[in-house]
Design a protein around this motif. Structure first.
Motif, short mmCIF file in Angstrom:
data_model
loop_
_atom_site.label_atom_id
_atom_site.label_comp_id
_atom_site.label_asym_id
_atom_site.label_seq_id
_atom_site.Cartn_x
_atom_site.Cartn_y
_atom_site.Cartn_z
N GLU A 263 -17.83 -0.32 -25.83
CA GLU A 263 -19.05 -0.62 -26.58
C GLU A 263 -19.20 0.32 -27.79
OE1 GLU A 263 -23.68 -1.42 -25.24
OE2 GLU A 263 -22.64 0.31 -24.45
N LEU A 264 -18.88 1.61 -27.56
CA LEU A 264 -18.97 2.58 -28.65
C LEU A 264 -18.06 2.20 -29.82
CD1 LEU A 264 -19.09 6.02 -26.79
CD2 LEU A 264 -20.64 5.29 -28.61
N ARG A 265 -16.83 1.82 -29.49
CA ARG A 265 -15.89 1.42 -30.55
C ARG A 265 -16.45 0.24 -31.33
NH1 ARG A 265 -10.51 3.64 -30.38
NH2 ARG A 265 -10.05 2.18 -32.04
N HIS A 266 -17.05 -0.68 -30.59
CA HIS A 266 -17.60 -1.86 -31.24
C HIS A 266 -18.77 -1.46 -32.16
CE1 HIS A 266 -18.25 -6.03 -31.88
NE2 HIS A 266 -19.50 -5.95 -31.45
N GLN A 267 -19.63 -0.58 -31.62
CA GLN A 267 -20.78 -0.13 -32.43
C GLN A 267 -20.33 0.60 -33.69
OE1 GLN A 267 -23.04 2.25 -29.68
NE2 GLN A 267 -24.28 0.53 -28.98
N LEU A 268 -19.17 1.24 -33.61
CA LEU A 268 -18.65 1.98 -34.77
C LEU A 268 -17.86 1.07 -35.71
CD1 LEU A 268 -17.60 5.19 -32.81
CD2 LEU A 268 -19.36 5.09 -34.59
N GLY A 269 -17.87 -0.22 -35.46
CA GLY A 269 -17.25 -1.19 -36.36
C GLY A 269 -15.80 -1.48 -36.02
N ASP A 270 -15.42 -1.26 -34.77
CA ASP A 270 -14.04 -1.51 -34.31
C ASP A 270 -13.00 -0.93 -35.27
OD1 ASP A 270 -14.57 -2.85 -31.86
OD2 ASP A 270 -15.21 -4.60 -33.03
N PRO A 271 -13.04 0.38 -35.55
CA PRO A 271 -12.04 0.96 -36.45
C PRO A 271 -10.66 0.92 -35.79
CG PRO A 271 -13.26 2.69 -35.34
CD PRO A 271 -13.90 1.39 -34.92
#
Ligand code: F6P
Length: 490
Positions: A263-271
């Motif tokens: 979820e965190l990765r997604h919230q950060l824009g999937d870098p």
């Protein structure tokens, strides 16, 4: 829960209790976890072993009463506002801290800070003497309490006394600057055993005793003669600290943490590449050097958001000490400039978080991060590096690690850097990004094995065993050690 007075076979003395008192403006009191690696490590040691913990509750004013917390008895030591300023912010963190970290900033020397350091150390020693059972083991922690070993011995010669330094011990050429250097060494020599993070730290201590006290040293022991002809021998060796590997790994494997990482990765824009820094906001941690290297990589277009992003967690620390105020200002200005120059709207190049997070959230961040940046200019150990590899049960991720940390001496397979060498640091970051996944997995496996085999319980057992067999051995402490060992087995 409040507790009645009892005497204990194991007593820890540390500047801070494991919990901090937080008084709200309406006067209501709540408790939070204290900052720093020391508390993380000692908390799990004490939960396992029980005993009493003597320490400050983190606020100026009158002390809270003795109370219990997760199988420990907490014995608060009160500090007045002036003592917080002179003993904690002053002598501990503006005199000793810079000297012990190779004078990255200039230390300040003030005689009234020293006088307060002596009187507060005496208060800690009195509290230890009050709660220790006959022949008990006393384990003093860190540079804030270097006079406590001798002060305790003077009141209670029946006790077994150890001290562990969580930070580096400097070369004698730097240590010698301290006007009260003899008193500090003599204070420590009240202990039976002194533990350090690295062999070099233990050697620096023994050398300082030889040069500044003209006492007899033999390999890792120092012998001091008393005026009455008696002698006391202290051993000084390296026993590097660690973390609760199994506890943290279990947490990192929990579905809640695994889901949160995604979820965190997604919230950060999937870098494609998520980089992470996690530090107390301290000038020893090399945050400015890290940001400089990162900024230059963006400038060179070697990396670009939203493909790459950096999360920097900077836990507030010692905010009334000038050097820390200046650091905060510099870091926040740099973060603002980097985002202003290089980040498109909605995709920050640096996500700066000036607060601490609960352990679950930290585990999720570690699990989410492709590259972990641990770049201190000097660090006793750096438990963040060990926490990161512990959380990477998927064998993903890459650890960039400064050679000036204690952790480097155990985790040298990491992507090692010299943070002073900005060009070299940039190349190491790129290497950590570009190394093929199967090679990174092999490295991660080796790093994890090391931490798994040398966890915090092994550290504590090694320390307490070394203390138990250290040169001088009062009969009462042998009996108490046997009592404690039997109680643990039962
Ligand atoms: O080991 C370094 C240390 O100073 C510990 O003693 C302490 O628990 C931690 O860093 C955090 O520092 P402070 O107690 O000053 O917030």
């Amino acid at each position: 829960m409040t507790a009645t007075k009892r005497r204990h076979d194991l007593v820890i003395a540390a500047n801070r209790l494991p919990v901090d008192r937080i008084t709200a403006p309406d006067g209501s009191v709540s408790w939070g976890r204290s900052p720093g690696g020391l508390v993380t490590a000692m908390d799990s040691v004490m939960r396992e072993r029980g005993g009493a913990w003597v320490g400050w509750d983190g606020e100026a004013g009158s002390a809270t009463r003795l109370f219990t917390h997760e199988s420990m008895y907490l014995r608060p030591v009160a500090l007045s506002a002036a003592e917080v300023e002179e003993y904690y912010e002053g002598f501990s963190n503006d005199t000793l801290w810079p000297i012990y970290h190779d004078v990255i900033v200039q230390p300040s020397f003030h005689r009234d800070w020293w006088r307060t350091y002596v009187s507060v150390n005496q208060r800690f020693a009195d509290a230890v003497a009050e709660v220790a059972a006959e022949g008990a083991t006393v384990w003093v922690q860190d540079y804030q309490l270097q006079l406590v070993p001798r002060m305790v011995r003077e009141q209670r010669p029946d006790l077994r006394i150890g001290w562990f330094n969580h930070i580096p011990f400097p070369a004698v050429e730097l240590f010698a600057q301290i006007p009260w250097r003899r008193a500090i060494l003599e204070g420590l020599l009240g202990a039976d055993f002194l533990g350090f993070q690295r062999q070099a730290d233990a050697q620096n201590f023994v050398r300082a005793c030889r040069r500044l006290l003209q006492v007899t040293t033999r390999k890792d022991t120092v012998t001091m003669l008393g005026r009455d002809g008696s002698s006391h021998t202290t051993r000084a060796s390296a026993i590097p600290i660690s973390i609760d590997y199994r506890g943290l790994e279990t947490l990192a494997k929990s579905p809640a943490v695994v889901d949160r990482a995604a979820e965190l990765r997604h919230q950060l824009g999937d870098p494609r590449i998520l980089m992470l820094g996690v530090d107390r906001l301290d000038y020893t941690k090399g945050i400015r050097h890290r940001l400089k290297a990162y900024e230059e990589l963006l400038q060179d277009k070697a990396i670009q958001p939203p493909d790459v992003t950096l999360v920097q967690v900077a836990t507030p620390s010692r905010e009334r000490v000038d050097a820390y105020r200046e650091l905060r200002q510099q870091v926040e200005t740099t973060v603002g400039r980097i985002n202003g120059e290089y980040a498109p709207i909605g995709s920050p190049a640096v996500h700066y978080q000036h607060h601490s997070y609960p352990q679950e959230e930290m585990a999720a961040l570690y699990l989410a991060a492709d590259v972990m940046l641990v770049t201190p200019l000097r660090d006793g150990m750096n438990l963040v590096a060990k926490e990161y590899v512990t959380c990477r049960h998927d064998l993903g991720g890459a650890l960039v690690l400064s050679e000036f940390t204690g952790a480097y001496h155990e985790l040298h397979q990491a992507f090692v850097c010299n943070p002073h060498d900005i060009e070299g640091l940039k190349q190491t970051i790129l290497k950590a990004i570009n190394t093929p996944a199967h090679d990174k997995a092999r490295i991660m496996k080796a790093l994890r094995r090391r931490v798994a085999d040398h966890d915090v319980d092994r550290w504590a057992t090694r320390f307490l065993d070394a203390l138990a067999v250290a040169p001088n051995r009062p009969e009462a402490s042998i009996r108490a050690h046997q009592r404690h060992t039997m109680a643990r087995r039962a």
